[in-house]
Design a protein around this motif. Structure first.
Motif, short mmCIF file in Angstrom:
data_model
loop_
_atom_site.label_atom_id
_atom_site.label_comp_id
_atom_site.label_asym_id
_atom_site.label_seq_id
_atom_site.Cartn_x
_atom_site.Cartn_y
_atom_site.Cartn_z
N ASN A 68 0.92 -1.17 0.12
CA ASN A 68 -0.02 0.10 0.08
C ASN A 68 0.83 1.31 0.12
O ASN A 68 1.41 1.65 0.99
N ASP A 69 0.93 1.95 -1.13
CA ASP A 69 1.69 3.16 -1.23
C ASP A 69 0.50 4.34 -0.94
O ASP A 69 -0.60 3.78 -1.02
N ARG A 70 1.00 5.62 -1.13
CA ARG A 70 0.17 6.63 -0.95
C ARG A 70 -1.13 6.68 -2.07
O ARG A 70 -2.23 7.24 -1.83
N ASP A 80 -2.33 3.97 -3.67
CA ASP A 80 -3.35 2.73 -3.69
C ASP A 80 -4.47 2.62 -2.76
O ASP A 80 -4.55 3.26 -1.76
N ASN A 103 -6.66 1.37 0.09
CA ASN A 103 -5.91 0.74 1.23
C ASN A 103 -6.96 -0.24 1.94
O ASN A 103 -6.87 -0.43 3.17
N THR A 109 -6.97 -3.76 1.31
CA THR A 109 -6.12 -4.70 1.70
C THR A 109 -4.81 -4.45 1.02
O THR A 109 -4.54 -3.50 0.45
N TYR A 110 -3.65 -5.31 1.28
CA TYR A 110 -2.33 -4.91 0.76
C TYR A 110 -2.27 -5.24 -0.93
O TYR A 110 -1.61 -4.58 -1.23
N HIS A 154 -3.58 -5.92 -4.51
CA HIS A 154 -4.54 -5.43 -5.48
C HIS A 154 -4.18 -5.52 -6.91
O HIS A 154 -2.81 -5.58 -6.96
N SER A 203 -9.38 -5.04 -5.22
CA SER A 203 -8.58 -5.35 -4.21
C SER A 203 -8.91 -7.20 -3.93
O SER A 203 -9.73 -7.66 -4.31
N SER A 231 -5.01 -10.04 1.12
CA SER A 231 -3.80 -9.56 1.50
C SER A 231 -2.86 -11.06 1.37
O SER A 231 -3.24 -12.06 1.88
#
Length: 556
Positions: free
Chosen positions: A135-137, A139, A141, A143-144, A146, A161, A164
């Motif tokens: 998860n970057d800024r 993306d 959020n 789930t981790y 996607h 998504s 995770s």
């Protein structure tokens, strides 16, 4: 334009067809997209692998954008559950390919410094499908993990998504783009020892693949490049590419080859699409106990479809076989349209990831060769004569009675199936070709089986109905000259299978022998048509007078 690369098979590709950049390298049977070590990845690594040739995505005359389909198998391996990232992307970018500076981490090797605020422009534009594990800024959020479709920015215009840590194994994906409708569809499949999962998303945006780098006429360098990239940041994981196929359709085509087959087959009462999970369950996960046989391009398994309560034969094309993929396409395009009692019925089909499967009606008595060459099995003469007439009827339908002429090109006992009543049914149309009626023979690639293949094809490379007639006449390989010698001495009935002990109709046997010799005449111009051959077998016309000795072939 099309290719199919399996990196575990050295004969299926050449490294000259690829341009690696950054940390990407080829290692034995796969491409490492980032600086991988098998004890763990390296942080702040970025790399890309591009197809080394530009792709003519837009027609220079009409301005239309082509459709394409691409499938690929890739792996993401997380070595530390608390320390992972960032992911893999398939994308179209500028040609010649170049890795943007400062494109590690969440930029996934696509652009400089994330490009989530200021989109890329000009020749740096891109369209990407990302499989993101961090998860970057920019993306979502939820789930981790996607997947998303990106256009000139890491802020996805469509995303889905995933669970995770689900992007943590070898997976297969498919991207279809419809150039006419401007629709992109993405599907990912992953397999584990427990289950198979599949996720898909779609983007409808007519301008998605129409950036300026496809519009310059007659300028190869403005055609896009197709490639893969991957990156790590402060966290690490392994990124690998195992196989890759790509097919470009002409501008104006409505879909990819596979999608086109989907549309055609799901119309009317023809063959239907099956899920891979259905066919895997039907065969006990393709276990050896259910294997009926194996050829050059795949194996055939016995299966039971619970929903339909029917036994079937399921052909599974070998993953590494490029020719097998071509045969699969030929088979589904041709046999699905044919309807005749002496042709094997195609019930359904499946193409998911790298799996290509064909579902047929099951033939309880197997193939003709298992009876001809088995010393413990004896086919009676009435059964044999019925098989000859059935095969002749099938070829008459293919050559003259259907809307086009179908040349099978591989008629032999192992491709003649026998149902519960020993009715002959011709199968395996992987080498078949369609021609318009009246156009005669056509130049083709070398195809067929030695011993049954028309020898004139060796010289001319041309195959037509007369080539199938030759194979029909041969019946059993390497017997023609011997039988012709018996015919010349007036003893053609001595060629009958001695295991029958003379228990056959002598008139029928003579007709079969003489018609077989006429069909296998060395000069294709002197062979009867299949209609004439069937008429002779049915006593509707008199048998031909052949020379006492086999004519010297012009190809000798």
């Amino acid at each position: 334009m099309a290719f199919d690369f399996d990196f575990s098979n050295p004969s299926a590709f050449s490294l000259t067809d690829f341009t690696p950049n950054g940390d990407a390298e080829f290692h034995g049977s796969l491409f490492d997209l980032t600086a991988n070590t098998y004890s763990g990845g390296i942080n702040n690594s970025v790399g890309s692998v591009a197809y080394a040739h530009p792709v003519p995505l837009r027609d220079n005359t009409t301005g239309q954008v082509a459709s394409f389909t691409t499938t690929f198998s890739f792996g993401i391996k997380i070595t530390d559950g608390n320390n992972k990232g960032d992911g893999v992307a398939f994308f179209l970018g500028k040609y010649p390919p170049a890795l943007p500076p400062n494109s590690q981490g969440g930029a996934l090797g696509l652009c400089t410094d994330y490009c989530d605020v200021n989109k890329t422009a000009g020749d740096d534009r891109f369209v990407a499908v990302e499989f993101d594990t961090f998860n970057d800024r920019s993306d979502p959020n939820v789930t981790y993990d996607h997947m998303g479709i990106d256009v000139n920015s890491m802020v996805s215009v469509a995303n889905l998504s995933l669970l995770s840590f689900s992007l943590n194994r070898t997976m297969s994906a498919r991207v279809d783009y419809n150039g006419s409708a401007g629709v992109m569809n993405v599907e990912i499949q992953s397999y584990s020892s427990i289950r198979r999962t599949r996720s898909s998303m779609e983007l409808r945006r007519p301008t998605t693949l129409a950036p300026r780098w496809t519009s310059a006429p007659c300028c190869q360098q403005r055609w896009p490049c197709i490639e893969f990239s991957a990156a790590t940041g402060a966290s690490i994981e392994l990124h690998q590419l195992h196989s890759w196929s790509f097919s470009l359709l002409p501008p104006g085509s409505s879909s990819s080859t596979a999608s086109s087959m989907d549309e055609d087959f799901e119309k009317g009462s023809g063959p239907k699409r099956f899920d891979y999970a259905q066919l895997s369950a039907a065969t006990g996960d393709f276990c050896e106990e259910e294997k009926l046989g194996e050829g050059g391009f795949g194996a055939v398994y016995r299966g039971y479809l619970k929903e339909q309560d029917v036994q079937v034969a399921i052909k599974r094309v070998s993953r590494g076989s490029i020719q097998g993929r071509k045969e699969y396409t030929s088979e589904v395009k041709i046999i699905s349209r044919l309807r005749h009692g002496n042709l094997v019925q195609l019930i359904g089909w499946c193409h998911e990831g790298r799996e290509l499967l064909l579902v047929y009606e099951l033939m309880p008595n197997g193939t003709l060769d298992t009876h001809l060459y088995n010393p413990t099995v004896l086919l009676t003469w009435p059964a044999r004569f019925k098989i000859v007439l059935g095969l002749g009827s099938a070829l008459l339908y293919l050559h003259q009675e259907w809307e086009q002429c179908v040349v099978h090109r591989d008629i032999k006992p192992s491709n003649i199936m026998l149902d519960a009543s020993f009715v002959a049914k011709l199968g395996d149309f992987g080498l078949a070709r369609l021609f318009d009626h009246g156009r005669g023979s056509h130049t083709t690639n070398f195809a067929g089986t030695m011993g049954y293949m028309d020898p004139e094809c060796f010289l001319s490379g041309r195959a037509g109905p007369e080539s199938d007639v030759y194979s029909f006449g041969v019946g059993r390989a390497r017997l023609v000259e011997w039988v012709w010698g018996l015919y010349g001495s007036g003893a053609v009935l001595e060629a009958a299978d001695e295991r029958m002990g003379g228990d056959f109709d002598r008139s029928e046997m003579e007709r079969v022998m003489v018609v077989g010799l006429a069909c296998a005449h060395p000069d294709g111009n002197l062979r009867p048509s299949i209609r004439q051959a069937v008429s002779m077998l049915q006593c509707e016309v008199t048998l031909p007078k052949l020379s006492a000795t086999m004519p010297t072939p012009k190809y000798s």
